[in-house]
Design a protein around this motif. Structure first.
Motif, PDB file in Angstrom:
ATOM      1  N   MET A   1       0.832  -1.209   0.000  1.00  0.00           N
ATOM      2  CA  MET A   1       0.000   0.000   0.000  1.00  0.00           C
ATOM      3  C   MET A   1       0.868   1.261   0.000  1.00  0.00           C
ATOM      4  SD  MET A   1      -3.189  -0.842  -0.135  1.00  0.00           S
ATOM      5  CE  MET A   1      -4.219   0.439   0.562  1.00  0.00           C
ATOM      6  N   ILE A   2       1.984   1.216   0.721  1.00  0.00           N
ATOM      7  CA  ILE A   2       2.897   2.369   0.743  1.00  0.00           C
ATOM      8  C   ILE A   2       3.479   2.598  -0.651  1.00  0.00           C
ATOM      9  CG2 ILE A   2       5.073   3.271   1.675  1.00  0.00           C
ATOM     10  CD1 ILE A   2       4.436   1.758   4.273  1.00  0.00           C
ATOM     11  N   LEU A   3       3.949   1.508  -1.267  1.00  0.00           N
ATOM     12  CA  LEU A   3       4.526   1.609  -2.610  1.00  0.00           C
ATOM     13  C   LEU A   3       3.487   2.048  -3.643  1.00  0.00           C
ATOM     14  CD1 LEU A   3       6.815  -1.557  -2.643  1.00  0.00           C
ATOM     15  CD2 LEU A   3       7.547   0.826  -2.594  1.00  0.00           C
ATOM     16  N   LEU A   4       2.256   1.577  -3.472  1.00  0.00           N
ATOM     17  CA  LEU A   4       1.177   1.957  -4.380  1.00  0.00           C
ATOM     18  C   LEU A   4       0.919   3.464  -4.306  1.00  0.00           C
ATOM     19  CD1 LEU A   4      -1.107   1.119  -6.333  1.00  0.00           C
ATOM     20  CD2 LEU A   4      -2.563   0.773  -4.330  1.00  0.00           C
ATOM     21  N   GLY A   5       0.823   3.992  -3.087  1.00  0.00           N
ATOM     22  CA  GLY A   5       0.604   5.429  -2.905  1.00  0.00           C
ATOM     23  C   GLY A   5       1.751   6.247  -3.465  1.00  0.00           C
ATOM     24  N   GLY A   7       3.998   5.332  -5.818  1.00  0.00           N
ATOM     25  CA  GLY A   7       4.038   5.220  -7.278  1.00  0.00           C
ATOM     26  C   GLY A   7       2.949   6.037  -7.948  1.00  0.00           C
ATOM     27  N   PHE A   8       1.775   6.092  -7.316  1.00  0.00           N
ATOM     28  CA  PHE A   8       0.646   6.855  -7.884  1.00  0.00           C
ATOM     29  C   PHE A   8       0.984   8.334  -7.969  1.00  0.00           C
ATOM     30  CE2 PHE A   8      -3.391   9.158  -7.383  1.00  0.00           C
ATOM     31  CZ  PHE A   8      -4.092   8.651  -8.481  1.00  0.00           C
ATOM     32  N   ILE A   9       1.573   8.875  -6.902  1.00  0.00           N
ATOM     33  CA  ILE A   9       1.925  10.300  -6.894  1.00  0.00           C
ATOM     34  C   ILE A   9       3.022  10.589  -7.916  1.00  0.00           C
ATOM     35  CG2 ILE A   9       2.959  12.149  -5.506  1.00  0.00           C
ATOM     36  CD1 ILE A   9       0.026  11.615  -4.878  1.00  0.00           C
ATOM     37  N   GLN A  10       3.977   9.663  -8.064  1.00  0.00           N
ATOM     38  CA  GLN A  10       5.026   9.861  -9.065  1.00  0.00           C
ATOM     39  C   GLN A  10       4.431   9.883 -10.475  1.00  0.00           C
ATOM     40  OE1 GLN A  10       8.134  10.692  -7.916  1.00  0.00           O
ATOM     41  NE2 GLN A  10       6.878  10.545  -6.071  1.00  0.00           N
ATOM     42  N   LYS A  11       3.438   9.015 -10.700  1.00  0.00           N
ATOM     43  CA  LYS A  11       2.797   8.951 -12.020  1.00  0.00           C
ATOM     44  C   LYS A  11       1.999  10.227 -12.295  1.00  0.00           C
ATOM     45  CE  LYS A  11       1.763   6.574 -15.748  1.00  0.00           C
ATOM     46  NZ  LYS A  11       2.805   6.204 -16.730  1.00  0.00           N
ATOM     47  N   ILE A  12       1.275  10.716 -11.284  1.00  0.00           N
ATOM     48  CA  ILE A  12       0.482  11.939 -11.450  1.00  0.00           C
ATOM     49  C   ILE A  12       1.386  13.172 -11.571  1.00  0.00           C
ATOM     50  CG2 ILE A  12      -1.169  13.484 -10.303  1.00  0.00           C
ATOM     51  CD1 ILE A  12      -2.453  10.971 -11.429  1.00  0.00           C
ATOM     52  N   GLY A  13       2.435  13.191 -10.727  1.00  0.00           N
ATOM     53  CA  GLY A  13       3.404  14.284 -10.785  1.00  0.00           C
ATOM     54  C   GLY A  13       2.915  15.608 -10.237  1.00  0.00           C
ATOM     55  N   SER A  14       1.902  15.566  -9.352  1.00  0.00           N
ATOM     56  CA  SER A  14       1.347  16.807  -8.797  1.00  0.00           C
ATOM     57  C   SER A  14       1.117  16.654  -7.303  1.00  0.00           C
ATOM     58  CB  SER A  14       0.024  17.149  -9.488  1.00  0.00           C
ATOM     59  OG  SER A  14      -0.650  18.189  -8.798  1.00  0.00           O
ATOM     60  N   ARG A  15       1.714  17.555  -6.521  1.00  0.00           N
ATOM     61  CA  ARG A  15       1.530  17.510  -5.072  1.00  0.00           C
ATOM     62  C   ARG A  15       0.136  18.006  -4.684  1.00  0.00           C
ATOM     63  NH1 ARG A  15       1.929  21.980  -2.340  1.00  0.00           N
ATOM     64  NH2 ARG A  15       2.791  20.960  -0.490  1.00  0.00           N
ATOM     65  N   LEU A 308      -1.438   3.706   2.698  1.00  0.00           N
ATOM     66  CA  LEU A 308      -1.603   4.356   1.396  1.00  0.00           C
ATOM     67  C   LEU A 308      -1.309   5.853   1.499  1.00  0.00           C
ATOM     68  CD1 LEU A 308      -2.526   3.862  -1.582  1.00  0.00           C
ATOM     69  CD2 LEU A 308      -4.827   4.500  -0.836  1.00  0.00           C
ATOM     70  N   ILE A 309      -1.827   6.497   2.547  1.00  0.00           N
ATOM     71  CA  ILE A 309      -1.603   7.932   2.737  1.00  0.00           C
ATOM     72  C   ILE A 309      -0.124   8.212   2.991  1.00  0.00           C
ATOM     73  CG2 ILE A 309      -2.088   9.895   4.269  1.00  0.00           C
ATOM     74  CD1 ILE A 309      -4.922   8.775   4.573  1.00  0.00           C
ATOM     75  N   LEU A 310       0.536   7.336   3.744  1.00  0.00           N
ATOM     76  CA  LEU A 310       1.979   7.483   3.966  1.00  0.00           C
ATOM     77  C   LEU A 310       2.722   7.441   2.634  1.00  0.00           C
ATOM     78  CD1 LEU A 310       4.528   7.689   5.647  1.00  0.00           C
ATOM     79  CD2 LEU A 310       4.395   5.216   6.053  1.00  0.00           C
ATOM     80  N   GLY A 311       2.344   6.501   1.751  1.00  0.00           N
ATOM     81  CA  GLY A 311       2.955   6.424   0.429  1.00  0.00           C
ATOM     82  C   GLY A 311       2.737   7.695  -0.377  1.00  0.00           C
ATOM     83  N   PHE A 312       1.511   8.240  -0.297  1.00  0.00           N
ATOM     84  CA  PHE A 312       1.207   9.505  -0.985  1.00  0.00           C
ATOM     85  C   PHE A 312       2.149  10.618  -0.503  1.00  0.00           C
ATOM     86  CE2 PHE A 312      -3.547   8.289  -1.607  1.00  0.00           C
ATOM     87  CZ  PHE A 312      -3.234   7.666  -2.799  1.00  0.00           C
ATOM     88  N   ILE A 313       2.297  10.747   0.816  1.00  0.00           N
ATOM     89  CA  ILE A 313       3.116  11.832   1.373  1.00  0.00           C
ATOM     90  C   ILE A 313       4.585  11.651   0.999  1.00  0.00           C
ATOM     91  CG2 ILE A 313       3.788  13.060   3.469  1.00  0.00           C
ATOM     92  CD1 ILE A 313       1.175  12.075   4.747  1.00  0.00           C
ATOM     93  N   LEU A 314       5.072  10.407   1.021  1.00  0.00           N
ATOM     94  CA  LEU A 314       6.453  10.145   0.598  1.00  0.00           C
ATOM     95  C   LEU A 314       6.637  10.512  -0.876  1.00  0.00           C
ATOM     96  CD1 LEU A 314       7.075   6.724   2.392  1.00  0.00           C
ATOM     97  CD2 LEU A 314       8.231   8.896   2.889  1.00  0.00           C
ATOM     98  N   GLY A 315       5.602  10.265  -1.679  1.00  0.00           N
ATOM     99  CA  GLY A 315       5.656  10.655  -3.080  1.00  0.00           C
ATOM    100  C   GLY A 315       5.726  12.160  -3.243  1.00  0.00           C
ATOM    101  N   VAL A 316       4.948  12.894  -2.448  1.00  0.00           N
ATOM    102  CA  VAL A 316       4.977  14.357  -2.478  1.00  0.00           C
ATOM    103  C   VAL A 316       6.354  14.867  -2.062  1.00  0.00           C
ATOM    104  CG1 VAL A 316       4.064  16.451  -1.378  1.00  0.00           C
ATOM    105  CG2 VAL A 316       2.499  14.658  -2.134  1.00  0.00           C
ATOM    106  N   GLU A 317       6.937  14.240  -1.027  1.00  0.00           N
ATOM    107  CA  GLU A 317       8.279  14.640  -0.581  1.00  0.00           C
ATOM    108  C   GLU A 317       9.291  14.476  -1.717  1.00  0.00           C
ATOM    109  OE1 GLU A 317      11.783  13.289   2.541  1.00  0.00           O
ATOM    110  OE2 GLU A 317      10.466  11.853   1.530  1.00  0.00           O
ATOM    111  N   HIS A 318       9.175  13.376  -2.462  1.00  0.00           N
ATOM    112  CA  HIS A 318      10.101  13.139  -3.571  1.00  0.00           C
ATOM    113  C   HIS A 318       9.937  14.208  -4.661  1.00  0.00           C
ATOM    114  CE1 HIS A 318      12.765  10.891  -6.168  1.00  0.00           C
ATOM    115  NE2 HIS A 318      11.857  10.901  -7.139  1.00  0.00           N
TER     116      HIS A 318
END
Length: 332
Positions: A1-5, A7-15, A308-318
Motif C-alpha cells: 500500500m505504501i509503494l502503491l501510494g 508510485g501513484f503520486i510519481q505517475k500523477i506528478g502533482s503535489r 496508502l496515505i503514507l505512500g502519498f506523502i512520501l511521493g509528495v516529498e520526492h
C-alpha cells in the motif's frame, strides 16, 4: 500500500492533486457522516457509544482531510474559491468532532503541531509540549476526581472513556471473570496475552516471533464482531502485535521506520517552505504512528488507509526534492 501510494503520486506528478483529492473524499465522507448523525439524533436519545456504532467511530480520510484544510496555508494548497473552502472547513470540523474519537483528536493535535514545527525539539517546542503535558495531566487529574458511572451516556459517557484510557492500554491487573472490567481493559488483556505467549515459547521466538500466521490465544471464548472467538490473528496494540509475529527483530525494524519518519523534520536545514512543511508532515506522521500503533495497530490496522496515505506523502516529498534540485541546478 505504501509503494502503491508513492508510485501513484510519481505517475500523477502533482503535489496539489494528492492534498485536494484527500480533502474532496473527506468532504464526501463528512456529508454522509453528518447525515447519519442527524438521522440517529431524530429518533434516538443521546448515547455516544450507540451513536458511534451507528454512524462510525472515526475515519482516517476525514482526519487527514481536516488536517490538510486546517493547514492549507502552511502546506500551500491553493483553492480558487475561498468561500467554498470556509464551508468545507466548517463541515469537516463538525463531522470530525461528532466522531467523539479520542484517537483522532490526539492525532490531529500531534500532526498539526508538527506541520507548524512545534514537535521539533527546540526552545519554543519544549515550552508548547510542556504546557500541553501540564494541561493534559491536570485534565486527567480532574477526571479521576470525578465519579463517573460506567453506564453514563452522552458527554459523561465520553468523559468516562477518556478517564479509562490509561487503564485500557496499560493495565496488567485484570479480573477476567468480571466482564465489565475486562471490556474496559480489553486492549491491555490482548497485549498481555500476546507478550506472555512469546516469552513462554522457545528462546528463538523472542528474537524472530511466532510467525506471520500465528494466532493469539485468548484463553477463553469471547464474542468478538458477532462471533465466538478464542484465537485471533490481530490485536489492537500494534507493538505487542509486531512483537508477537516477528519478535525483537521485527519490533526494532518497526521502531526504526517510525523514528526515521520523525527525524524528517531535522533533515532540511535550508529549503523552500513547501519542502519544510512536507517534511514536518512526515515527522508528524511518525509521531502519529507512535501513538496509533499503541491503540489501533498503526500501519498494521487492516481496515485503515494509513499505509496508502503514507505512500502519498512520501511521493509528495520526492516531488519536492526534485523541484529543489532543479532550482539548485538552474541557479548554478
Amino acid at each position: 500500500m505504501i509503494l502503491l501510494g508513492y508510485g501513484f503520486i510519481q505517475k500523477i506528478g502533482s503535489r496539489d492533486f494528492f492534498f485536494k483529492v484527500i480533502i474532496y473524499f473527506a468532504l464526501f465522507s463528512a456529508v454522509n457522516h453528518v447525515y447519519l448523525v442527524v438521522n440517529w439524533a431524530i429518533d434516538n436519545p443521546i448515547n455516544i457509544n450507540r451513536l458511534r456504532l451507528y454512524a462510525g467511530k472515526g475515519d482516517v480520510i476525514e482526519l487527514f482531510g481536516f488536517i490538510f484544510i486546517f493547514c492549507r496555508k502552511k502546506l500551500q494548497i491553493n483553492f480558487r474559491r475561498k468561500s467554498y473552502v470556509k464551508i468545507a472547513f466548517v463541515l469537516l470540523t463538525i463531522s470530525f468532532l461528532l466522531y467523539f474519537s479520542r484517537t483522532q483528536a490526539v492525532a490531529a493535535i500531534v500532526i498539526i503541531s508538527s506541520i507548524y514545527g512545534y514537535t521539533k525539539l527546540n526552545k519554543k517546542a519544549i515550552i508548547v509540549i510542556s504546557s500541553f503535558v501540564v494541561l493534559a495531566g491536570g485534565f486527567f487529574w480532574y477526571l479521576n476526581k470525578m465519579e463517573i458511572p460506567r453506564s453514563a451516556e452522552g458527554l459523561e459517557g465520553f468523559l468516562y472513556k477518556i478517564k479509562n484510557a490509561p487503564k485500557e492500554m496499560f493495565s496488567t491487573d485484570i479480573n477476567v471473570n468480571n466482564r465489565a472490567e475486562l471490556w474496559d481493559k480489553w486492549r491491555s488483556y490482548e497485549a498481555k496475552l500476546a507478550i506472555e505467549q512469546v516469552l513462554n515459547d522457545r528462546s528463538s521466538t523472542l528474537v524472530f516471533g511466532k510467525g506471520i500466521g500465528a494466532l493469539v490465544d485468548l484463553k477463553d471464548d469471547f464474542m468478538l464482531n458477532g462471533k465466538l472467538e478464542r484465537k485471533i490473528p490481530t490485536i489492537h496494540n500494534g507493538y505487542a502485535f509486531v512483537f508477537f509475529k516477528s519478535g525483537i527483530l521485527g519490533l526494532s525494524l518497526y521502531f526504526f521506520v517510525v523514528i526515521i519518519l520523525y527525524l524528517k523534520a531535522y533533515s532540511l536545514k535550508s529549503a523552500n517552505a513547501i519542502s519544510i512543511a512536507t517534511n514536518n508532515l512526515l515527522s508528524g506522521f511518525g509521531l502519529y504512528l507512535m501513538f496509533t500503533t499503541l491503540v489501533v495497530a498503526g500501519l498494521y490496522n487492516t481496515n485503515s488507509t494509513v499505509p496508502l496515505i503514507l505512500g502519498f506523502i512520501l511521493g509528495v516529498e520526492h516531488l519536492n526534492n526534485l523541484s529543489v534540485n532543479e532550482d539548485s541546478d538552474n541557479r548554478n
